[in-house]
Design a protein around this motif. Structure first.
Motif, PDB file in Angstrom:
ATOM      1  N   ARG A  34       0.840  -1.207   0.000  1.00 31.11           N
ATOM      2  CA  ARG A  34       0.000   0.000   0.000  1.00 31.11           C
ATOM      3  C   ARG A  34       0.871   1.251   0.000  1.00 31.11           C
ATOM      4  O   ARG A  34       0.652   2.177  -0.767  1.00 31.11           O
ATOM      5  CB  ARG A  34      -0.915   0.031   1.227  1.00 31.11           C
ATOM      6  CG  ARG A  34      -2.171  -0.776   1.086  1.00 31.11           C
ATOM      7  CD  ARG A  34      -3.212  -0.313   2.101  1.00 31.11           C
ATOM      8  NE  ARG A  34      -3.639   1.054   1.846  1.00 31.11           N
ATOM      9  CZ  ARG A  34      -4.529   1.375   0.905  1.00 31.11           C
ATOM     10  NH1 ARG A  34      -5.075   0.435   0.163  1.00 31.11           N
ATOM     11  NH2 ARG A  34      -4.875   2.626   0.723  1.00 31.11           N
ATOM     12  N   VAL A  35       1.864   1.250   0.899  1.00 33.47           N
ATOM     13  CA  VAL A  35       2.762   2.411   0.963  1.00 33.47           C
ATOM     14  C   VAL A  35       3.461   2.604  -0.375  1.00 33.47           C
ATOM     15  O   VAL A  35       3.536   3.722  -0.910  1.00 33.47           O
ATOM     16  CB  VAL A  35       3.798   2.250   2.096  1.00 33.47           C
ATOM     17  CG1 VAL A  35       4.819   3.395   2.041  1.00 33.47           C
ATOM     18  CG2 VAL A  35       3.101   2.229   3.440  1.00 33.47           C
ATOM     19  N   ALA A  36       3.924   1.501  -0.955  1.00 33.89           N
ATOM     20  CA  ALA A  36       4.619   1.606  -2.242  1.00 33.89           C
ATOM     21  C   ALA A  36       3.685   2.168  -3.309  1.00 33.89           C
ATOM     22  O   ALA A  36       4.076   3.020  -4.112  1.00 33.89           O
ATOM     23  CB  ALA A  36       5.156   0.246  -2.662  1.00 33.89           C
ATOM     24  N   ALA A  37       2.430   1.727  -3.288  1.00 32.52           N
ATOM     25  CA  ALA A  37       1.474   2.225  -4.283  1.00 32.52           C
ATOM     26  C   ALA A  37       1.288   3.732  -4.133  1.00 32.52           C
ATOM     27  O   ALA A  37       1.178   4.462  -5.119  1.00 32.52           O
ATOM     28  CB  ALA A  37       0.134   1.501  -4.141  1.00 32.52           C
ATOM     29  N   VAL A  38       1.249   4.187  -2.880  1.00 33.50           N
ATOM     30  CA  VAL A  38       1.127   5.635  -2.653  1.00 33.50           C
ATOM     31  C   VAL A  38       2.356   6.361  -3.219  1.00 33.50           C
ATOM     32  O   VAL A  38       2.242   7.421  -3.831  1.00 33.50           O
ATOM     33  CB  VAL A  38       0.953   5.948  -1.149  1.00 33.50           C
ATOM     34  CG1 VAL A  38       0.952   7.451  -0.917  1.00 33.50           C
ATOM     35  CG2 VAL A  38      -0.337   5.335  -0.631  1.00 33.50           C
ATOM     36  N   VAL A  39       3.523   5.733  -3.018  1.00 30.79           N
ATOM     37  CA  VAL A  39       4.744   6.321  -3.589  1.00 30.79           C
ATOM     38  C   VAL A  39       4.610   6.441  -5.102  1.00 30.79           C
ATOM     39  O   VAL A  39       4.900   7.482  -5.687  1.00 30.79           O
ATOM     40  CB  VAL A  39       5.989   5.475  -3.232  1.00 30.79           C
ATOM     41  CG1 VAL A  39       7.206   5.975  -4.021  1.00 30.79           C
ATOM     42  CG2 VAL A  39       6.263   5.528  -1.740  1.00 30.79           C
ATOM     43  N   TRP A  40       4.150   5.368  -5.753  1.00 31.54           N
ATOM     44  CA  TRP A  40       4.053   5.411  -7.227  1.00 31.54           C
ATOM     45  C   TRP A  40       3.128   6.537  -7.663  1.00 31.54           C
ATOM     46  O   TRP A  40       3.404   7.249  -8.631  1.00 31.54           O
ATOM     47  CB  TRP A  40       3.540   4.083  -7.798  1.00 31.54           C
ATOM     48  CG  TRP A  40       4.325   2.846  -7.465  1.00 31.54           C
ATOM     49  CD1 TRP A  40       3.828   1.585  -7.404  1.00 31.54           C
ATOM     50  CD2 TRP A  40       5.727   2.728  -7.171  1.00 31.54           C
ATOM     51  NE1 TRP A  40       4.817   0.682  -7.080  1.00 31.54           N
ATOM     52  CE2 TRP A  40       5.988   1.358  -6.927  1.00 31.54           C
ATOM     53  CE3 TRP A  40       6.783   3.621  -7.058  1.00 31.54           C
ATOM     54  CZ2 TRP A  40       7.252   0.868  -6.597  1.00 31.54           C
ATOM     55  CZ3 TRP A  40       8.049   3.151  -6.728  1.00 31.54           C
ATOM     56  CH2 TRP A  40       8.269   1.800  -6.509  1.00 31.54           C
ATOM     57  N   VAL A  41       2.010   6.688  -6.949  1.00 30.57           N
ATOM     58  CA  VAL A  41       1.047   7.717  -7.351  1.00 30.57           C
ATOM     59  C   VAL A  41       1.653   9.107  -7.192  1.00 30.57           C
ATOM     60  O   VAL A  41       1.554   9.956  -8.088  1.00 30.57           O
ATOM     61  CB  VAL A  41      -0.248   7.586  -6.523  1.00 30.57           C
ATOM     62  CG1 VAL A  41      -1.132   8.788  -6.773  1.00 30.57           C
ATOM     63  CG2 VAL A  41      -0.979   6.326  -6.895  1.00 30.57           C
ATOM     64  N   PHE A  42       2.282   9.353  -6.044  1.00 33.37           N
ATOM     65  CA  PHE A  42       2.891  10.665  -5.837  1.00 33.37           C
ATOM     66  C   PHE A  42       4.025  10.907  -6.826  1.00 33.37           C
ATOM     67  O   PHE A  42       4.214  12.011  -7.322  1.00 33.37           O
ATOM     68  CB  PHE A  42       3.416  10.814  -4.406  1.00 33.37           C
ATOM     69  CG  PHE A  42       2.398  11.432  -3.489  1.00 33.37           C
ATOM     70  CD1 PHE A  42       2.151  12.805  -3.531  1.00 33.37           C
ATOM     71  CD2 PHE A  42       1.676  10.655  -2.608  1.00 33.37           C
ATOM     72  CE1 PHE A  42       1.208  13.376  -2.710  1.00 33.37           C
ATOM     73  CE2 PHE A  42       0.725  11.223  -1.774  1.00 33.37           C
ATOM     74  CZ  PHE A  42       0.492  12.585  -1.828  1.00 33.37           C
TER      75      PHE A  42
END
Ligand SMILES: Nc1ncnc2c1ncn2[C@@H]1O[C@H](COP(=O)(O)OP(=O)(O)OP(=O)(O)O)[C@@H](O)[C@H]1O
Ligand SMILES: [Mg+2]
Lengths: 315, 262, 290
Positions: A34-42
């Protein structure tokens, strides 16, 4: 040889793809995905600023506004008009592009701090609109975003979103890298260094800046839409001044104008607060301190500094 | 009808008249020089002609077409190209990329092709690169093509600006003190280069303080003083013009006198 | 009419605070070309510092004084530790440094103080004074009076004292100032110190009216920045006019149209001004040199 690899587009893309592919095997739990996905989006949103700020040298202190436009498009479209979320993601991107075009025309004539305050003001106004038009946006508490179904398949769960956002980031990085080495990218980098010389070479400085602004807005809107859909929730906070600042900080800390830099900067500013949750009290102070320290000690940003160090060692 | 024709151009900054009713005409293949003491308004005249400043009075035409008030990038597209007294280099780019930017107007690729990295975009890059390399060779910078512009010497940057300006395939080339800060050898090379450029049919407008250079390569010379036209003619006419001698000797004479007394 | 006057009073009161913050921006910008986004946090330090010192039993005037001195110290440290080391950085980098500083100050403030809203008792009671059918709070008079006094003091300082003239000279041309023997580093420190003091004083007098919290600085900074730019960056008179203008328009907007978009007024104003005058109201039309 290695020097060429360090500069090559394909190598950058492959490296990024490898990182995205490997993380799920190393992540101990879905939380990390989840954290990684947030990183990708940002990182995707930051990539837009890489084009606008890094290539063309134009600052935007209100870019989270476009994040908000994309997010609310994905929220409002299905809820109020019964449109498909994927369609709304596209509509949000188009809307952000059109608004950027209209607002950018007068704003981008401004220079330096005048451009900074104008973009800042634009972002604050957008955030206030999201905050206040509650019949559409749900007001300060925001609104739920309907679950996304694609061909009968429900998009949910950390793993699915991880791949969707990772894929989107790869596409975004590919486009940004393409622009960077193209005639358009050269024109943007030229006007960054000298507007008179660029104009002297026949470059329509105003329309090139506008193009960069529109592209950056579309990046942010797509990122905002993905984020809202992934979280199942959007609040006016997405468009806040703080978020605009974070986006700019990501780009600068990672390395202005570097595609990998945007990803590294995003990772840094997304992961850091997660890592600091155990000392929640100090989170803001540490964040502020780190922004200052990086700006002062590593003005070129993380990725260019490492790259230059490697290039030097090789030669 | 002249290739470039300037009539009654004027501008003032906060009450100070920097250029006052200046006119001249340049033909294809000519070297037309503008000289005058510091602050005479030479660079300002260039800025007016190339659209960086909007003139208060007067007109600029090329082949009879009125160009006054058009923005710089449009003027560039009509065939006007220049270098700058205070270097306007793209310092973060390589020398090669600087000249590639100069080819901008010849480039045929769309934003979409550039975004999606279509073959058209890559092909265009190749074409531009070849043209830029040829130009770098022409000004003697082939061996530093990949070097970052910021790392080059002043003399090299002066020539880099000329290469970039030439890359636009101009009809009129305006050079603002191309030999300033260059040593004798570099000046000689620039002298040569300007001659070649003119021979290829480009109208060269040259601002230069090096009188030897000016008198040698100019077809006509315009003398400015305090924003006004003091004299114009062939190098010989100008050299023998009493007003010019007075202006230059006057300045020179005062300095000599100062030195004698100081 | 009475309503109009009422709005003028409240507009001028907030406007005076915006003007003070804008003056702080202008002072630092003139001395160093830096836009200090932590300017609003000086307002917070003045207010919160006084609240907590007073709560600890220190008499209000002394508490205010200590808080103001504290803000000045923070301003000096900001200059010494964050701005000096980054000399020569790009404008964007400098913006990010001061924003980082602002986030840091807020982060520390929520640890040192707390996350609640606080107020101070009005200096001269709460009994409204009737003026032409409208009323004005004694505290508003305090704000206006103190702001006026600060404007005058700053003007006298800049125009009449050697130090002030050195500051103006530095603003006009840093290299020339250095050549005639002005110690530019000290001048920059001075600008940060004075700006911090102005902000903190504004914070002390306005807290009884607007309340304060660790994060009130952000809005003050954003609006003060807008106010400073309305007049044209670097122009002290423009900053004062811009601040008052934005305060008044905010009050009128809230009174006659809707209070929902009160906080947007400053930015609508700055966007409109820049749309027609890209260098602000008093910025002139100077032509960029090539
Ligand atoms: N943008 C501007 N704003 C104000 N004054 C200007 C501007 N541009 C030029 N001037 C003034 O116009 C006058 C002419 O300057 P200009 O640079 O054209 O002289 P020049 O002949 O090129 O001198 P030099 O030989 O030193 O290059 C000078 O007095 C200069 O200060
Ligand atoms: Mg000149």
């Amino acid at each position: 040889m290695l020097a060429r690899v360090l500069r090559s587009r394909l190598a950058t893309l492959l490296f990024l793809a490898a990182v995205i592919a490997v993380i799920p095997f190393l992540a101990p739990s879905a939380f990390y995905l989840r954290v990684a996905a947030v990183v990708w989006v940002f990182a995707l949103a930051a990539l837009g600023l890489t084009i606008l700020m890094g290539y063309a040298g134009q600052v935007s202190l209100g870019h989270a506004g476009f994040l908000g436009i994309g997010g609310y498009a994905v929220a409002i479209g299905p809820a109020q008009f019964g449109l498909h979320p994927v369609l709304c993601l596209g509509l949000g991107a188009v809307l952000a592009g059109v608004i950027a075009y209209l607002v950018g025309r007068p704003i981008l004539r401004l220079k330096g701090y005048y451009l900074a305050i104008a973009t800042l003001g634009f972002g604050v106004i957008l955030a206030l609109v999201f905050h206040s038009e509650s019949q559409w946006t749900g007001g300060p508490d925001g609104m739920q975003v309907a679950r996304v179904t694609l061909f009968g398949w429900r998009l949910s769960g950390a793993a699915n979103w991880y791949w969707v956002t990772g894929g989107a980031l790869l596409i975004g990085a590919w486009l940004a890298l393409n622009i960077g080495v193209s005639p358009t990218g050269r024109a943007l980098k030229a006007l960054h260094d000298s507007e008179v010389a660029a104009a002297g070479a026949g470059i329509d400085v105003g329309s090139r800046k506008l193009a960069a602004f529109v592209i950056a807005a579309v990046y942010a809107a797509v990122a905002g839409g993905l984020m809202a859909a992934m979280n199942g929730l959007i609040t006016p906070d997405a468009a806040s001044f703080m978020h605009s600042i974070e986006l700019v900080a990501m780009v600068i800390i990672g390395g202005l104008g570097s595609v990998l830099g945007a990803v590294v900067g995003a990772a840094f500013l997304v992961v850091l607060p997660q890592a600091l949750t155990f000392m929640h009290e100090y989170e803001q102070a540490v964040l502020g301190l780190l922004i200052m320290v990086f700006m002062i000690l590593l003005p070129a940003g993380i990725v260019p500094t490492i790259r230059n160090w490697l290039l030097e060692r090789l030669s | 009808m002249s290739l470039l024709s300037v009539e009654g151009l004027g501008i003032s900054f906060g009450g100070v008249v920097a250029v006052d009713n200046v006119g001249f005409a340049v033909e294809a293949g000519q070297v037309f020089s503008i000289i005058g003491p510091n602050g005479a308004g030479k660079t300002t005249l260039f800025n007016l002609v190339t659209g960086i400043y909007t003139p208060l009075r007067g007109r600029v035409t090329m082949n009879g077409e009125l160009l006054t008030g058009l923005p710089p990038h449009v003027l560039a597209r009509r065939g006007m190209s220049r270098t700058f007294q205070n270097l306007q280099i793209f310092f973060r780019m390589s020398a090669l990329e600087n000249v590639m930017v100069g080819r901008h107007m010849a480039e045929r690729s769309s934003l979409l092709a550039d975004l999606f990295g279509l073959p058209a975009s890559g092909r265009q890059n190749g074409v531009t690169r070849d043209a830029a390399l040829a130009l770098l060779a022409r000004v003697g910078l082939a061996d530093v093509a990949q070097a970052t512009a910021g790392s080059l010497s002043y003399g090299a940057l002066k020539r880099l600006e000329i290469a970039r300006a030439l890359a636009a395939d101009p009809k009129v080339l305006l050079l603002d003190e191309p030999a300033a800060g260059c040593n004798a050898v570099e000046t000689e090379a620039i002298d040569h280069l300007i001659g070649e450029i003119a021979k290829s049919g480009i109208a060269v407008v040259l601002i230069e303080h090096d009188m030897k250079l000016v008198m040698k390569i100019s077809d006509r010379v315009l003398v400015l003083a305090q924003g006004r036209r003091l004299a114009e003619g062939t190098p010989r006419e100008v050299r023998e013009n009493p007003a010019v001698i007075a202006a230059y000797l006057g300045e020179h004479g005062t300095r000599e006198a100062d030195r004698a007394h100081g | 009419m009475a309503e109009f006057l009422q709005l003028v009073f409240s507009g001028l009161t907030v406007g005076a605070v915006y003007a003070l913050v804008a003056l702080g921006f202008t002072l630092i910008y003139n001395a160093s070309d830096v836009i200090n986004f932590a300017q609003g946090d000086f307002v917070m330090i003045g207010g919160m510092g006084t609240v907590f010192l007073a709560a600890a039993g220190i008499a209000l005037p002394l508490a205010a004084l200590i808080a103001i001195v504290g803000a000045v110290l923070v301003g000096l440290l900001l200059h010494r530790l964050a701005i000096e080391p980054a000399r020569g950085a790009s404008p964007v980098a400098l913006i990010m440094i001061t924003i980082g500083a602002s986030i840091f100050i807020k982060g520390v403030a929520q640890i040192v103080f707390d996350k609640q809203f606080h107020s101070l008792p009005a200096f001269s009671g709460d009994a409204p004074i009737a003026v032409g059918g409208a009323t004005i709070l004694p505290q508003s008079l305090w704000v206006l009076g103190v702001a006026l006094a600060l404007f005058v003091a700053l003007f006298l300082f800049l125009e009449k004292t050697l130090l002030g003239k050195a500051l103006l000279a530095t603003a006009a041309n840093r290299l020339a100032a250095r050549l005639v023997g002005v110690n530019v580093t000290i001048i920059l420190a001075l600008a940060f110190g004075v700006s911090a003091a102005i902000g903190a004083i504004a914070g002390v007098v306005v807290t009884p009216i607007t309340l304060t919290r660790y994060d009130v600085g952000t809005l003050f900074a954003l609006k003060g920045f807008a106010a400073a730019m309305v007049g044209g960056m670097g122009n002290p008179l423009g900053a004062v006019v811009g601040g008052l203008l934005i305060g008044l328009l905010e009050a009128f907007g809230a009174g006659y149209i809707s209070s929902t978009y009160k906080d947007a007024v400053a930015f609508v104003v700055i966007l409109l001004v820049l749309f027609f005058m890209p260098r602000g109201l008093f910025g002139g039309r100077s032509v960029e040199r090539v």
